[in-house]
Scaffold this motif. Sequence first.
Motif, PDB file in Angstrom:
ATOM      1  N   VAL A 163       7.593   6.014 -13.119  1.00 34.67           N
ATOM      2  CA  VAL A 163       7.255   6.114 -11.701  1.00 34.67           C
ATOM      3  C   VAL A 163       8.575   6.312 -10.967  1.00 34.67           C
ATOM      4  O   VAL A 163       9.449   5.441 -11.011  1.00 34.67           O
ATOM      5  CB  VAL A 163       6.523   4.864 -11.200  1.00 34.67           C
ATOM      6  N   SER A 164       8.736   7.450 -10.304  1.00 31.39           N
ATOM      7  CA  SER A 164      10.038   7.820  -9.752  1.00 31.39           C
ATOM      8  C   SER A 164      10.210   7.330  -8.327  1.00 31.39           C
ATOM      9  O   SER A 164       9.287   6.809  -7.689  1.00 31.39           O
ATOM     10  CB  SER A 164      10.206   9.342  -9.802  1.00 31.39           C
ATOM     11  N   GLU A 165      11.432   7.571  -7.820  1.00 35.15           N
ATOM     12  CA  GLU A 165      11.756   7.169  -6.445  1.00 35.15           C
ATOM     13  C   GLU A 165      11.021   8.002  -5.409  1.00 35.15           C
ATOM     14  O   GLU A 165      11.082   7.699  -4.212  1.00 35.15           O
ATOM     15  CB  GLU A 165      13.270   7.262  -6.212  1.00 35.15           C
ATOM     16  N   GLY A 166      10.297   9.049  -5.840  1.00 37.72           N
ATOM     17  CA  GLY A 166       9.529   9.858  -4.882  1.00 37.72           C
ATOM     18  C   GLY A 166       8.307   9.154  -4.343  1.00 37.72           C
ATOM     19  O   GLY A 166       7.723   9.586  -3.339  1.00 37.72           O
ATOM     20  N   LEU A 167       7.889   8.073  -4.995  1.00 37.10           N
ATOM     21  CA  LEU A 167       6.757   7.299  -4.495  1.00 37.10           C
ATOM     22  C   LEU A 167       7.154   6.615  -3.186  1.00 37.10           C
ATOM     23  O   LEU A 167       8.269   6.118  -3.046  1.00 37.10           O
ATOM     24  CB  LEU A 167       6.370   6.249  -5.537  1.00 37.10           C
ATOM     25  N   ARG A 168       6.236   6.560  -2.231  1.00 40.34           N
ATOM     26  CA  ARG A 168       6.517   5.980  -0.920  1.00 40.34           C
ATOM     27  C   ARG A 168       5.436   4.997  -0.515  1.00 40.34           C
ATOM     28  O   ARG A 168       4.277   5.129  -0.892  1.00 40.34           O
ATOM     29  CB  ARG A 168       6.606   7.072   0.154  1.00 40.34           C
ATOM     30  N   ALA A 169       5.840   4.013   0.279  1.00 40.38           N
ATOM     31  CA  ALA A 169       4.864   3.126   0.899  1.00 40.38           C
ATOM     32  C   ALA A 169       4.084   3.901   1.964  1.00 40.38           C
ATOM     33  O   ALA A 169       4.466   5.000   2.368  1.00 40.38           O
ATOM     34  CB  ALA A 169       5.565   1.914   1.515  1.00 40.38           C
ATOM     35  N   TRP A 170       2.998   3.320   2.442  1.00 42.79           N
ATOM     36  CA  TRP A 170       2.116   4.037   3.364  1.00 42.79           C
ATOM     37  C   TRP A 170       2.833   4.485   4.634  1.00 42.79           C
ATOM     38  O   TRP A 170       2.471   5.503   5.234  1.00 42.79           O
ATOM     39  CB  TRP A 170       0.907   3.168   3.718  1.00 42.79           C
ATOM     40  N   ASP A 171       3.866   3.750   5.051  1.00 34.30           N
ATOM     41  CA  ASP A 171       4.584   4.097   6.274  1.00 34.30           C
ATOM     42  C   ASP A 171       5.809   4.960   6.009  1.00 34.30           C
ATOM     43  O   ASP A 171       6.626   5.190   6.903  1.00 34.30           O
ATOM     44  CB  ASP A 171       4.993   2.834   7.034  1.00 34.30           C
ATOM     45  N   GLY A 172       5.967   5.449   4.786  1.00 34.00           N
ATOM     46  CA  GLY A 172       7.080   6.327   4.449  1.00 34.00           C
ATOM     47  C   GLY A 172       8.271   5.632   3.837  1.00 34.00           C
ATOM     48  O   GLY A 172       9.206   6.302   3.391  1.00 34.00           O
ATOM     49  N   ARG A 211      -3.382   8.972  19.529  1.00 36.64           N
ATOM     50  CA  ARG A 211      -2.323   7.982  19.696  1.00 36.64           C
ATOM     51  C   ARG A 211      -1.841   7.443  18.355  1.00 36.64           C
ATOM     52  O   ARG A 211      -1.437   6.303  18.243  1.00 36.64           O
ATOM     53  CB  ARG A 211      -2.825   6.831  20.567  1.00 36.64           C
ATOM     54  N   THR A 212      -1.898   8.267  17.321  1.00 36.34           N
ATOM     55  CA  THR A 212      -1.491   7.818  16.003  1.00 36.34           C
ATOM     56  C   THR A 212      -0.018   7.410  16.019  1.00 36.34           C
ATOM     57  O   THR A 212       0.824   8.121  16.541  1.00 36.34           O
ATOM     58  CB  THR A 212      -1.709   8.933  14.971  1.00 36.34           C
ATOM     59  N   ALA A 213       0.302   6.271  15.436  1.00 38.96           N
ATOM     60  CA  ALA A 213       1.668   5.765  15.454  1.00 38.96           C
ATOM     61  C   ALA A 213       2.612   6.731  14.748  1.00 38.96           C
ATOM     62  O   ALA A 213       2.243   7.358  13.762  1.00 38.96           O
ATOM     63  CB  ALA A 213       1.714   4.390  14.788  1.00 38.96           C
ATOM     64  N   PRO A 214       3.845   6.875  15.225  1.00 41.11           N
ATOM     65  CA  PRO A 214       4.756   7.873  14.670  1.00 41.11           C
ATOM     66  C   PRO A 214       5.159   7.612  13.229  1.00 41.11           C
ATOM     67  O   PRO A 214       5.608   8.513  12.541  1.00 41.11           O
ATOM     68  CB  PRO A 214       5.977   7.791  15.594  1.00 41.11           C
ATOM     69  N   ASP A 215       5.013   6.369  12.736  1.00 36.14           N
ATOM     70  CA  ASP A 215       5.409   6.098  11.352  1.00 36.14           C
ATOM     71  C   ASP A 215       4.264   6.310  10.369  1.00 36.14           C
ATOM     72  O   ASP A 215       4.371   5.972   9.206  1.00 36.14           O
ATOM     73  CB  ASP A 215       5.966   4.675  11.202  1.00 36.14           C
ATOM     74  N   TYR A 216       3.161   6.881  10.837  1.00 34.59           N
ATOM     75  CA  TYR A 216       2.064   7.227   9.934  1.00 34.59           C
ATOM     76  C   TYR A 216       2.399   8.590   9.326  1.00 34.59           C
ATOM     77  O   TYR A 216       2.001   9.628   9.826  1.00 34.59           O
ATOM     78  CB  TYR A 216       0.746   7.311  10.684  1.00 34.59           C
ATOM     79  N   THR A 217       3.137   8.572   8.216  1.00 31.82           N
ATOM     80  CA  THR A 217       3.744   9.805   7.730  1.00 31.82           C
ATOM     81  C   THR A 217       2.893  10.586   6.740  1.00 31.82           C
ATOM     82  O   THR A 217       3.162  11.746   6.512  1.00 31.82           O
ATOM     83  CB  THR A 217       5.095   9.494   7.056  1.00 31.82           C
ATOM     84  N   LEU A 237       0.840  -1.193   0.000  1.00 27.86           N
ATOM     85  CA  LEU A 237       0.000   0.000   0.000  1.00 27.86           C
ATOM     86  C   LEU A 237       0.878   1.246   0.000  1.00 27.86           C
ATOM     87  O   LEU A 237       1.909   1.283   0.671  1.00 27.86           O
ATOM     88  CB  LEU A 237      -0.918  -0.009   1.223  1.00 27.86           C
ATOM     89  N   LEU A 238       0.448   2.252  -0.736  1.00 24.05           N
ATOM     90  CA  LEU A 238       1.238   3.466  -0.900  1.00 24.05           C
ATOM     91  C   LEU A 238       0.671   4.617  -0.081  1.00 24.05           C
ATOM     92  O   LEU A 238      -0.500   4.602   0.330  1.00 24.05           O
ATOM     93  CB  LEU A 238       1.262   3.872  -2.375  1.00 24.05           C
ATOM     94  N   ALA A 239       1.518   5.617   0.149  1.00 27.30           N
ATOM     95  CA  ALA A 239       1.064   6.885   0.722  1.00 27.30           C
ATOM     96  C   ALA A 239       0.454   7.691  -0.418  1.00 27.30           C
ATOM     97  O   ALA A 239       1.174   8.107  -1.335  1.00 27.30           O
ATOM     98  CB  ALA A 239       2.230   7.643   1.348  1.00 27.30           C
ATOM     99  N   PRO A 240      -0.857   7.916  -0.419  1.00 26.43           N
ATOM    100  CA  PRO A 240      -1.486   8.590  -1.563  1.00 26.43           C
ATOM    101  C   PRO A 240      -0.923   9.975  -1.854  1.00 26.43           C
ATOM    102  O   PRO A 240      -0.939  10.409  -3.005  1.00 26.43           O
ATOM    103  CB  PRO A 240      -2.959   8.674  -1.150  1.00 26.43           C
ATOM    104  N   SER A 241      -0.421  10.659  -0.826  1.00 28.11           N
ATOM    105  CA  SER A 241       0.108  12.005  -1.054  1.00 28.11           C
ATOM    106  C   SER A 241       1.322  12.000  -1.962  1.00 28.11           C
ATOM    107  O   SER A 241       1.683  13.031  -2.538  1.00 28.11           O
ATOM    108  CB  SER A 241       0.471  12.674   0.280  1.00 28.11           C
TER     109      SER A 241
END
Length: 228
Positions: free
Chosen positions: A69-78, A156-162, A17-21
């Motif tokens: 698709v460049s290296e700027g794409l990130r997984a949901w956790d960054g 209490r959102t987990a810190p890796d929810y970037t 899963l990716l970070a949609p942003s």
Amino acid sequence: MSRHPQGAPLRLHVDRLLAPSTVQRANVRITSGPYSVFGGVRFDPARREVRFVPNAADLRLGLRYVFRVSEGLRAWDGAPLADPVEVPFVPVRGEVPPSPATPSLRQVVAPLLASRCAAERCHGGDAPAMGLDLRDADAVLRTAVGRVARETANGRTAPDYTDPRWGALLIVDPGDAPRQGRPEYSYMIYKLLGDGPMRGARMPPDAPLTAEEVITLSDWIAAGAPRD
């Protein structure tokens, strides 16, 4: 080099899963030499698919293009993806596949949720869990569409929810324009998938929805969560 129907969406399946942003035109592009093609870019979490819908008028038949698709794409956790992707293709005349039909809330979506998620001690009865009532279409509209998911709004959102929106996901994000809902920012989709920015267990816990059933709900949300 692949041949691709002019104007048809280009799709890239991913294994996480990716970070949609990060799924934006700066990171997902169609180019030919120094020229870029305009179009819309989205991430579909239910299909795990990056989709670029090009402006067909910008694509010249027979000319070589590259879907990047460049290296700027990130997984949901960054986490970064392993490598950039480049797929060359040539636009050709051909039939563009139709968009998926929008599932009906009252005939398809609500009955599915009611049958699988609305037991007395879950999201049904007089005190549905987390205030989310999935017994019928009106209850879905009242308690899910446009409502912040309690599990993401408890401080209490987990810190890796970037991703910028992970801290206050709506249960169902209908978007702010017709047919522009956001399943990629809808907490319900992640709870049904059992992956991504979610807390607790996958739902429903005993008999998870099939991939096709989650896609049905995702397509309804992507259409703006219509009330029909």
